[in-house]
Scaffold this motif. Structure first.
Motif, short mmCIF file in Angstrom:
data_model
loop_
_atom_site.label_atom_id
_atom_site.label_comp_id
_atom_site.label_asym_id
_atom_site.label_seq_id
_atom_site.Cartn_x
_atom_site.Cartn_y
_atom_site.Cartn_z
N VAL A 102 0.85 -1.19 0.00
CA VAL A 102 0.00 0.00 0.00
C VAL A 102 0.89 1.24 0.00
O VAL A 102 1.85 1.33 0.77
N ARG A 137 -3.65 0.24 -2.86
CA ARG A 137 -3.00 -1.08 -2.79
C ARG A 137 -2.78 -1.55 -4.23
O ARG A 137 -3.68 -1.50 -5.06
N ALA A 151 -7.29 1.79 -0.56
CA ALA A 151 -6.93 1.11 0.68
C ALA A 151 -7.10 2.10 1.82
O ALA A 151 -7.15 3.31 1.60
#
Length: 160
Positions: A102, A137, A151
């Motif tokens: 991420v 992500r 994310a």
């Protein structure tokens, strides 16, 4: 032809086997791959066998053929590399190293396209529209474009 038959009438001399083995091993340097070295090694072993045992030339050729085949099969098994166990599986697909990680967007992702800075590299990315500062992500790679999804901010793993 008769002279050759007379030469081999009783036995092939050990020096013939040893010289043949050295020539075959020497030829291995000029021929790519590891093929002739096994025949040369078998000839060297035959030279040693003939020096100690009196063998008919026909048996010498049969034994040399068997040794050559055995050395070739064992040698191939020892020298063939298993690609699954060696090397870097991500070598030619560098972006796949980032899958699952991420990162924070420095620039907005609009119309499904944008860029993501990872370390000293700038990657093209594709995903949902997101403002700068959002967490994304990396879920896949399409050529040189990374595919991303939104994310949560507390998941950021990429500090590159």
């Amino acid at each position: 032809m008769e002279a050759l038959f007379e030469l081999f009438q009783n036995s092939i001399e050990p020096w013939v086997w040893l010289a043949s083995g050295l020539v075959l091993i020497g030829l291995e340097l000029a021929v790519p791959g590891s093929f002739l070295i096994w025949f040369g090694a078998a000839a060297l072993v035959m030279g040693a066998l003939v020096a100690y045992f009196d063998l008919d030339w026909r048996w010498q050729l049969v034994i040399w053929g068997g040794l050559s085949l055995a050395f070739l099969l064992v040698g191939r098994r020892l020298t063939v590399k298993d690609d699954d166990k060696e090397g870097d599986p991500h070598l030619n697909k560098r972006g796949s190293r980032y899958q699952g990680r991420v990162f924070l967007l420095q620039h907005p992702l609009s119309h499904g396209k944008g860029t993501l800075e990872i370390g000293d590299s700038v990657w093209r990315i594709r995903g949902p529209d997101l403002p700068a500062g959002s967490s994304v992500r990396i879920i896949d790679q399409d050529g040189t474009t990374l595919i991303v999804e939104a994310a949560s901010a507390d998941e950021v793993t990429g500090t590159d």
